[in-house]
Design an enzyme around this catalytic site. Structure first.
Site, PDB file in Angstrom:
ATOM      1  N   ARG A  16       0.840  -1.201   0.000  1.00  0.00           N
ATOM      2  CA  ARG A  16       0.000   0.000   0.000  1.00  0.00           C
ATOM      3  C   ARG A  16       0.876   1.252   0.000  1.00  0.00           C
ATOM      4  O   ARG A  16       2.075   1.187   0.218  1.00  0.00           O
ATOM      5  CB  ARG A  16      -0.980  -0.016   1.184  1.00  0.00           C
ATOM      6  CG  ARG A  16      -0.345  -0.338   2.541  1.00  0.00           C
ATOM      7  CD  ARG A  16      -0.968   0.423   3.649  1.00  0.00           C
ATOM      8  NE  ARG A  16      -0.868   1.840   3.421  1.00  0.00           N
ATOM      9  CZ  ARG A  16       0.217   2.576   3.653  1.00  0.00           C
ATOM     10  NH1 ARG A  16       1.337   2.020   4.120  1.00  0.00           N
ATOM     11  NH2 ARG A  16       0.226   3.874   3.422  1.00  0.00           N
ATOM     12  N   GLY A  17       0.201   2.413  -0.216  1.00  0.00           N
ATOM     13  CA  GLY A  17       0.949   3.661  -0.370  1.00  0.00           C
ATOM     14  C   GLY A  17       1.258   3.830  -1.853  1.00  0.00           C
ATOM     15  O   GLY A  17       1.723   2.881  -2.506  1.00  0.00           O
ATOM     16  N   CYS A 125      -1.944   9.556   7.814  1.00  0.00           N
ATOM     17  CA  CYS A 125      -1.712   8.323   7.045  1.00  0.00           C
ATOM     18  C   CYS A 125      -0.237   7.929   7.108  1.00  0.00           C
ATOM     19  O   CYS A 125       0.494   8.349   8.022  1.00  0.00           O
ATOM     20  CB  CYS A 125      -2.191   8.436   5.606  1.00  0.00           C
ATOM     21  SG  CYS A 125      -2.387   6.788   4.838  1.00  0.00           S
ATOM     22  N   ASP A 194      -1.917  10.653  -3.276  1.00  0.00           N
ATOM     23  CA  ASP A 194      -2.182   9.555  -4.202  1.00  0.00           C
ATOM     24  C   ASP A 194      -2.366  10.072  -5.614  1.00  0.00           C
ATOM     25  O   ASP A 194      -2.149   9.362  -6.590  1.00  0.00           O
ATOM     26  CB  ASP A 194      -3.425   8.775  -3.764  1.00  0.00           C
ATOM     27  CG  ASP A 194      -3.085   7.876  -2.599  1.00  0.00           C
ATOM     28  OD1 ASP A 194      -3.105   8.374  -1.456  1.00  0.00           O
ATOM     29  OD2 ASP A 194      -2.744   6.711  -2.844  1.00  0.00           O
ATOM     30  N   LYS A 230       2.798  11.193  -9.542  1.00  0.00           N
ATOM     31  CA  LYS A 230       1.484  11.174  -8.877  1.00  0.00           C
ATOM     32  C   LYS A 230       0.561  12.246  -9.465  1.00  0.00           C
ATOM     33  O   LYS A 230      -0.595  12.350  -9.080  1.00  0.00           O
ATOM     34  CB  LYS A 230       1.651  11.365  -7.381  1.00  0.00           C
ATOM     35  CG  LYS A 230       2.384  10.176  -6.769  1.00  0.00           C
ATOM     36  CD  LYS A 230       2.523  10.294  -5.315  1.00  0.00           C
ATOM     37  CE  LYS A 230       3.290   9.097  -4.784  1.00  0.00           C
ATOM     38  NZ  LYS A 230       3.868   9.390  -3.467  1.00  0.00           N
TER      39      LYS A 230
HETATM   40  C1  RUB Z   1      -1.920   5.715   1.444  1.00  0.00           C
HETATM   41  C2  RUB Z   1      -1.937   7.201   1.397  1.00  0.00           C
HETATM   42  C3  RUB Z   1      -0.605   7.889   1.341  1.00  0.00           C
HETATM   43  C4  RUB Z   1      -0.259   8.157  -0.147  1.00  0.00           C
HETATM   44  C5  RUB Z   1       1.166   8.655  -0.307  1.00  0.00           C
HETATM   45  O1  RUB Z   1      -3.201   5.154   1.354  1.00  0.00           O
HETATM   46  O2  RUB Z   1      -2.967   7.842   1.327  1.00  0.00           O
HETATM   47  O3  RUB Z   1      -0.647   9.110   2.012  1.00  0.00           O
HETATM   48  O4  RUB Z   1      -0.405   6.973  -0.894  1.00  0.00           O
HETATM   49  O5  RUB Z   1       2.056   7.665   0.135  1.00  0.00           O
HETATM   50  P1  RUB Z   1      -3.361   3.548   1.429  1.00  0.00           P
HETATM   51  P2  RUB Z   1       3.552   7.554  -0.439  1.00  0.00           P
HETATM   52  O6  RUB Z   1      -2.769   3.116   2.724  1.00  0.00           O
HETATM   53  O7  RUB Z   1      -4.841   3.334   1.342  1.00  0.00           O
HETATM   54  O8  RUB Z   1      -2.629   2.985   0.230  1.00  0.00           O
HETATM   55  O9  RUB Z   1       4.197   8.880  -0.193  1.00  0.00           O
HETATM   56  O10 RUB Z   1       4.166   6.440   0.363  1.00  0.00           O
HETATM   57  O11 RUB Z   1       3.459   7.245  -1.906  1.00  0.00           O
END
Ligand code: RUB
Length: 320
Positions: A16-17, A125, A194, A230
């Site tokens: 995730r992320g 998050c 995201d 992104k």
């Molecule tokens: C993760 C989320 C993070 C972004 C950015 O949501 O909202 O803030 O994806 O993350 P989920 P990164 O847990 O539902 O995937 O900077 O790591 O890309």
């Protein structure tokens, strides 16, 4: 095969992320291309296109996913030999993974400049880009403290506080609804993204817009850390970013829900923070005001990116 496994892990949020999802997709396409036994060029292409659609169907919101898939799959329709097409996928996947990791390091450097010695930061998050800025500031010797939210219903805040704890950063863990109670103790909000739309709106974990709203009310600056992949080129065509709605059972156990016939659980995973609530978006190309999202899309992504994402974005908000 590697691709269905990765797709399943993304769907179940074991991966995730937005950044990690994008890298995992690129890796799966690369490994899928290497493992493929397709006998002809046409069969290989079809197999890879199927793999790409499997990955794209996992989670609809993080634009990093279609952008990564598009970058890796770019040009596979060219008249090349099977081995050349395969080699192209492998090279582009490796390049995407490398540049994505490098982008987070660059964002850390740019972002930490906006964190001052003595600052208290709020984050929501679990974003590796946002955390990279906070950790870089700490490593530069700045005395900082963090408020991290719990992040219902999937508790990504637990991952965040573990990372902050391990980095030796003084951290306060709060429930999501305590954001407004503590915002006056905070100097800066730092979150990830995201997706970033052409009008500078940021799509991120549900609750981000509430945090930003509270920050604006308290005159606290909001900084978003987001790699250029992104940003969502197709929003220039008016396409909307779909907001994923996840199963109600993540919020209310089925055993309880089954007796509550008049209750529907709503569980959107993301929300949209309008550009007006955001002071700065830190990318690997530098820090920009959200109103300049258009320039990032034009100069670093190009308008045609995201063809594999064409089926996405049918449902929700694009901006305010
Ligand atoms: C993760 C989320 C993070 C972004 C950015 O949501 O909202 O803030 O994806 O993350 P989920 P990164 O847990 O539902 O995937 O900077 O790591 O890309």
């Amino acid at each position: 095969m590697i691709v269905p496994e990765t797709a399943e892990k993304i769907k179940r949020m074991e991966i995730r992320g937005a950044g990690r999802i994008a890298r995992a997709a690129a890796e799966a396409l690369r490994d899928g291309a290497l493992a493929s036994r397709a006998p002809t060029n046409e069969a290989f292409r079809l197999e890879m296109e199927h793999a790409a659609s499997l990955l794209l169907a996992t989670r609809p919101t993080a634009v990093s996913l279609p952008n990564a898939v598009h970058m890796v799959m770019a040009g596979i329709e060219k008249p090349l030999t099977l081995e050349e097409v395969r080699a192209g996928i492998v090279t582009r996947a490796d390049e995407f993974i490398r540049s994505s990791q490098h982008a987070v390091e660059q964002i850390a450097g740019f972002g930490s400049r906006h964190i001052r010695d003595g600052d208290t930061i709020m984050t929501h998050c679990n974003s590796e880009a946002a955390l990279s800025c906070i950790i870089a500031a700490h490593r530069e010797g700045k005395e900082i403290e963090v408020f991290a939210t719990e992040v219902r219903p999937r508790n990504q805040g637990l991952v965040t506080i573990r990372t902050l704890n391990d980095a030796g950063i003084k951290t306060n863990f709060i429930v999501d609804s305590a954001v407004r109670s503590f915002i006056h103790d905070v100097d800066l909000v730092v979150v990830g993204a995201d997706a970033v739309t052409v009008n500078g709106a940021v799509v991120n974990k549900i609750g981000t817009s509430q945090v930003a709203h509270a920050a604006v009310e308290a005159r606290v600056n909001v900084m978003v850390a987001a790699e250029t992949y992104k940003f969502a080129p197709r929003t220039t065509l008016g396409e909307l970013i779909e907001i994923e709605e996840r199963p109600g059972s993540e919020v209310l156990p089925d055993a309880i829900a089954k007796d509550l016939k008049n209750v529907t659980v709503r569980n959107p995973a993301f929300d949209v923070t309008p550009a007006e609530y955001i002071d700065l978006i830190v990318t690997e190309k530098g820090a920009i005001p959200p109103q300049m999202a258009y320039v990032i899309i034009r100069d670093y992504l190009g308008w045609d990116i995201g063809e594999f994402g064409a089926a996405l974005g049918t449902g929700a908000l694009n901006g305010a």
